[in-house]
Design a protein around this motif. Sequence first.
Motif, PDB file in Angstrom:
ATOM      1  N   TYR A 153       0.832  -1.202   0.000  1.00 38.91           N
ATOM      2  CA  TYR A 153       0.000   0.000   0.000  1.00 38.91           C
ATOM      3  C   TYR A 153       0.868   1.254   0.000  1.00 38.91           C
ATOM      4  CZ  TYR A 153      -3.921  -3.070   0.585  1.00 38.91           C
ATOM      5  OH  TYR A 153      -4.856  -4.055   0.367  1.00 38.91           O
ATOM      6  N   CYS A 154       0.334   2.327  -0.581  1.00 38.71           N
ATOM      7  CA  CYS A 154       1.092   3.556  -0.831  1.00 38.71           C
ATOM      8  C   CYS A 154       0.580   4.707   0.017  1.00 38.71           C
ATOM      9  CB  CYS A 154       0.945   3.990  -2.290  1.00 38.71           C
ATOM     10  SG  CYS A 154       0.871   2.697  -3.509  1.00 38.71           S
ATOM     11  N   ASP A 155       1.430   5.731   0.130  1.00 34.93           N
ATOM     12  CA  ASP A 155       0.988   7.012   0.664  1.00 34.93           C
ATOM     13  C   ASP A 155       0.422   7.889  -0.452  1.00 34.93           C
ATOM     14  OD1 ASP A 155       1.860   6.605   3.384  1.00 34.93           O
ATOM     15  OD2 ASP A 155       3.915   6.816   2.644  1.00 34.93           O
ATOM     16  N   THR A 156       0.997   7.749  -1.653  1.00 37.27           N
ATOM     17  CA  THR A 156       0.540   8.495  -2.816  1.00 37.27           C
ATOM     18  C   THR A 156       1.029   7.773  -4.070  1.00 37.27           C
ATOM     19  OG1 THR A 156       0.457  10.682  -3.872  1.00 37.27           O
ATOM     20  CG2 THR A 156       2.510  10.100  -2.721  1.00 37.27           C
ATOM     21  N   PHE A 157       1.088   8.495  -5.206  1.00 37.89           N
ATOM     22  CA  PHE A 157       1.396   7.782  -6.457  1.00 37.89           C
ATOM     23  C   PHE A 157       1.893   8.720  -7.553  1.00 37.89           C
ATOM     24  CE2 PHE A 157      -3.289   8.333  -5.977  1.00 37.89           C
ATOM     25  CZ  PHE A 157      -3.480   9.364  -6.896  1.00 37.89           C
ATOM     26  N   ASN A 158       2.587   8.102  -8.516  1.00 36.06           N
ATOM     27  CA  ASN A 158       2.764   8.708  -9.831  1.00 36.06           C
ATOM     28  C   ASN A 158       1.493   8.389 -10.613  1.00 36.06           C
ATOM     29  OD1 ASN A 158       5.954   7.294  -9.554  1.00 36.06           O
ATOM     30  ND2 ASN A 158       5.667   9.506  -9.552  1.00 36.06           N
ATOM     31  N   ALA A 159       0.881   9.394 -11.221  1.00 33.56           N
ATOM     32  CA  ALA A 159      -0.411   9.161 -11.883  1.00 33.56           C
ATOM     33  C   ALA A 159      -0.256   8.749 -13.345  1.00 33.56           C
ATOM     34  CB  ALA A 159      -1.291  10.398 -11.772  1.00 33.56           C
ATOM     35  N   GLY A 184       1.430  17.767  -8.482  1.00 36.07           N
ATOM     36  CA  GLY A 184      -0.026  17.716  -8.414  1.00 36.07           C
ATOM     37  C   GLY A 184      -0.547  16.322  -8.120  1.00 36.07           C
ATOM     38  N   ASP A 185       0.049  15.306  -8.769  1.00 35.78           N
ATOM     39  CA  ASP A 185      -0.402  13.936  -8.530  1.00 35.78           C
ATOM     40  C   ASP A 185      -0.002  13.459  -7.132  1.00 35.78           C
ATOM     41  OD1 ASP A 185       2.294  13.901  -9.255  1.00 35.78           O
ATOM     42  OD2 ASP A 185       2.113  12.193 -10.624  1.00 35.78           O
ATOM     43  N   TYR A 186       1.218  13.824  -6.671  1.00 35.56           N
ATOM     44  CA  TYR A 186       1.639  13.456  -5.318  1.00 35.56           C
ATOM     45  C   TYR A 186       0.666  14.021  -4.279  1.00 35.56           C
ATOM     46  CZ  TYR A 186       6.295  11.403  -6.162  1.00 35.56           C
ATOM     47  OH  TYR A 186       7.330  10.579  -6.513  1.00 35.56           O
ATOM     48  N   ASP A 187       0.338  15.297  -4.405  1.00 41.18           N
ATOM     49  CA  ASP A 187      -0.544  15.942  -3.440  1.00 41.18           C
ATOM     50  C   ASP A 187      -1.953  15.353  -3.499  1.00 41.18           C
ATOM     51  OD1 ASP A 187      -0.771  18.199  -1.460  1.00 41.18           O
ATOM     52  OD2 ASP A 187      -2.341  18.797  -2.855  1.00 41.18           O
ATOM     53  N   ASN A 250       2.048  18.864   3.694  1.00 42.23           N
ATOM     54  CA  ASN A 250       2.160  17.419   3.876  1.00 42.23           C
ATOM     55  C   ASN A 250       3.185  16.970   4.912  1.00 42.23           C
ATOM     56  OD1 ASN A 250       0.272  16.374   1.714  1.00 42.23           O
ATOM     57  ND2 ASN A 250       1.575  17.689   0.469  1.00 42.23           N
ATOM     58  N   PHE A 251       4.067  17.908   5.346  1.00 43.26           N
ATOM     59  CA  PHE A 251       5.086  17.544   6.329  1.00 43.26           C
ATOM     60  C   PHE A 251       5.203  18.546   7.482  1.00 43.26           C
ATOM     61  CE2 PHE A 251       6.237  15.363   2.469  1.00 43.26           C
ATOM     62  CZ  PHE A 251       6.675  14.112   2.898  1.00 43.26           C
ATOM     63  N   GLY A 252       4.791  19.782   7.257  1.00 43.08           N
ATOM     64  CA  GLY A 252       4.880  20.788   8.314  1.00 43.08           C
ATOM     65  C   GLY A 252       5.731  21.976   7.906  1.00 43.08           C
ATOM     66  N   ILE A 253       5.603  23.071   8.628  1.00 43.21           N
ATOM     67  CA  ILE A 253       6.256  24.325   8.276  1.00 43.21           C
ATOM     68  C   ILE A 253       7.771  24.261   8.438  1.00 43.21           C
ATOM     69  CG2 ILE A 253       5.972  25.330  10.593  1.00 43.21           C
ATOM     70  CD1 ILE A 253       5.590  27.218   7.251  1.00 43.21           C
ATOM     71  N   VAL A 254       8.271  23.593   9.496  1.00 46.12           N
ATOM     72  CA  VAL A 254       9.722  23.510   9.698  1.00 46.12           C
ATOM     73  C   VAL A 254      10.394  22.721   8.571  1.00 46.12           C
ATOM     74  CG1 VAL A 254      11.568  22.687  11.222  1.00 46.12           C
ATOM     75  CG2 VAL A 254       9.571  23.847  12.195  1.00 46.12           C
ATOM     76  N   PRO A 255       9.896  21.529   8.212  1.00 51.47           N
ATOM     77  CA  PRO A 255      10.481  20.837   7.056  1.00 51.47           C
ATOM     78  C   PRO A 255      10.408  21.658   5.773  1.00 51.47           C
ATOM     79  CG  PRO A 255       9.133  19.327   8.319  1.00 51.47           C
ATOM     80  CD  PRO A 255       8.888  20.683   8.885  1.00 51.47           C
ATOM     81  N   ALA A 256       9.348  22.457   5.623  1.00 48.67           N
ATOM     82  CA  ALA A 256       9.221  23.288   4.424  1.00 48.67           C
ATOM     83  C   ALA A 256      10.340  24.320   4.363  1.00 48.67           C
ATOM     84  CB  ALA A 256       7.861  23.975   4.394  1.00 48.67           C
ATOM     85  N   ILE A 257      10.633  24.946   5.482  1.00 48.94           N
ATOM     86  CA  ILE A 257      11.696  25.957   5.529  1.00 48.94           C
ATOM     87  C   ILE A 257      13.059  25.319   5.263  1.00 48.94           C
ATOM     88  CG2 ILE A 257      12.921  27.563   7.040  1.00 48.94           C
ATOM     89  CD1 ILE A 257      10.203  28.036   8.469  1.00 48.94           C
ATOM     90  N   ILE A 258      13.328  24.195   5.944  1.00 45.81           N
ATOM     91  CA  ILE A 258      14.629  23.532   5.812  1.00 45.81           C
ATOM     92  C   ILE A 258      14.843  23.016   4.391  1.00 45.81           C
ATOM     93  CG2 ILE A 258      16.004  21.532   6.538  1.00 45.81           C
ATOM     94  CD1 ILE A 258      14.674  21.833   9.319  1.00 45.81           C
ATOM     95  N   SER A 259      13.859  22.311   3.847  1.00 42.24           N
ATOM     96  CA  SER A 259      14.021  21.708   2.520  1.00 42.24           C
ATOM     97  C   SER A 259      14.115  22.764   1.430  1.00 42.24           C
ATOM     98  CB  SER A 259      12.880  20.735   2.226  1.00 42.24           C
ATOM     99  OG  SER A 259      11.637  21.406   2.150  1.00 42.24           O
ATOM    100  N   THR A 260      13.382  23.868   1.592  1.00 41.62           N
ATOM    101  CA  THR A 260      13.447  24.945   0.610  1.00 41.62           C
ATOM    102  C   THR A 260      14.839  25.576   0.601  1.00 41.62           C
ATOM    103  OG1 THR A 260      11.084  25.423   0.852  1.00 41.62           O
ATOM    104  CG2 THR A 260      12.453  27.153  -0.096  1.00 41.62           C
ATOM    105  N   CYS A 261      15.375  25.854   1.767  1.00 39.87           N
ATOM    106  CA  CYS A 261      16.732  26.409   1.859  1.00 39.87           C
ATOM    107  C   CYS A 261      17.759  25.443   1.277  1.00 39.87           C
ATOM    108  CB  CYS A 261      17.077  26.730   3.306  1.00 39.87           C
ATOM    109  SG  CYS A 261      16.146  28.111   3.999  1.00 39.87           S
ATOM    110  N   ASN A 262      17.590  24.159   1.554  1.00 36.21           N
ATOM    111  CA  ASN A 262      18.539  23.156   1.071  1.00 36.21           C
ATOM    112  C   ASN A 262      18.618  23.121  -0.456  1.00 36.21           C
ATOM    113  OD1 ASN A 262      19.401  22.298   3.562  1.00 36.21           O
ATOM    114  ND2 ASN A 262      17.999  20.546   3.674  1.00 36.21           N
ATOM    115  N   GLN A 263      17.490  23.361  -1.130  1.00 33.48           N
ATOM    116  CA  GLN A 263      17.498  23.352  -2.594  1.00 33.48           C
ATOM    117  C   GLN A 263      18.401  24.449  -3.145  1.00 33.48           C
ATOM    118  OE1 GLN A 263      13.339  23.616  -3.616  1.00 33.48           O
ATOM    119  NE2 GLN A 263      13.068  21.402  -3.567  1.00 33.48           N
TER     120      GLN A 263
END
Length: 271
Positions: A153-159, A184-187, A250-263
């Motif tokens: 079973y999955c959390d989401t998918f490639n459509a 869009g498909d992941y979300d 889908n993960f929270g505000i702190v992961p959003a800040i960290i992952s965005t900076c990391n990119q």
Amino acid sequence: MKVLGLMTCFNRKEKTLNSIRKIISGNSDILFEFIVVDDASKDGTKEALEKEFSNVTVLSGNGGLYYSGGMRMAISYVKSLHREYDYILLFNDDVDFYYNSIYRLIEYKGTDDIAVGATENSKNIISYGGVRKKSGFRPAFSIFMSSHERKEYCDTFNANCVIIDFDVFCNLDNIDPVYGHSLGDYDYGLNASRMGYKICVSDFFVGRCENNPVSDNWLDTSKSRLERLKKKESIKGLPLKTWFQFVSKNFGIVPAIISTCNQYIKIVINK
């Protein structure tokens, strides 16, 4: 059994026609209809679809819809029809579908709400399929399929190929307008999971679909930093607003800040 297929396309006439031909000819026990969004193709895709298929409704985009925008238009159109189907099929036109694969996927789904059809590349390795979170905090994912011994079973998918019970489809929200092309498909799948729907993934390949090349995106370290930044912020990359909203939702505000900076750090250090 009535199945409505939804797809968006742009300037891939032969692939678009082939995908629908293979679905229809390879699954003769299913009555298909299709909604195809043609995003202002210049290669005659719309005309070819309307000429060859009587069961295809073509919607015209403005050339700026891309994947998520095109699928959003298709989903919105279907929900306005108030028609009944047994299943909705989300699919991509670059999948070369194998014989009987859609029928097999519906059988495999059984009483589950959604079934994802895994695809393979030319090396016979999985290219797209079910998607599972690697972490509840970090936005990282793995693509996988079931084994013959165990249904997964999955959390989401490639459509690229997804079968959804029609009543489940009706209950799901449309793809969020923040998504232009990717995610869009992941979300969409993550929303289904949050609502409690069960998403299984096949233990067989439904068709062949090559992986998108890294050389065409912002992760290609052979490009200059400026080129990578432009690729990332383009609609086909991971624009700041799109990525930040996806991760925060889908993960929270702190992961959003960290992952965005990391990119951006990756681009600066050319990693």
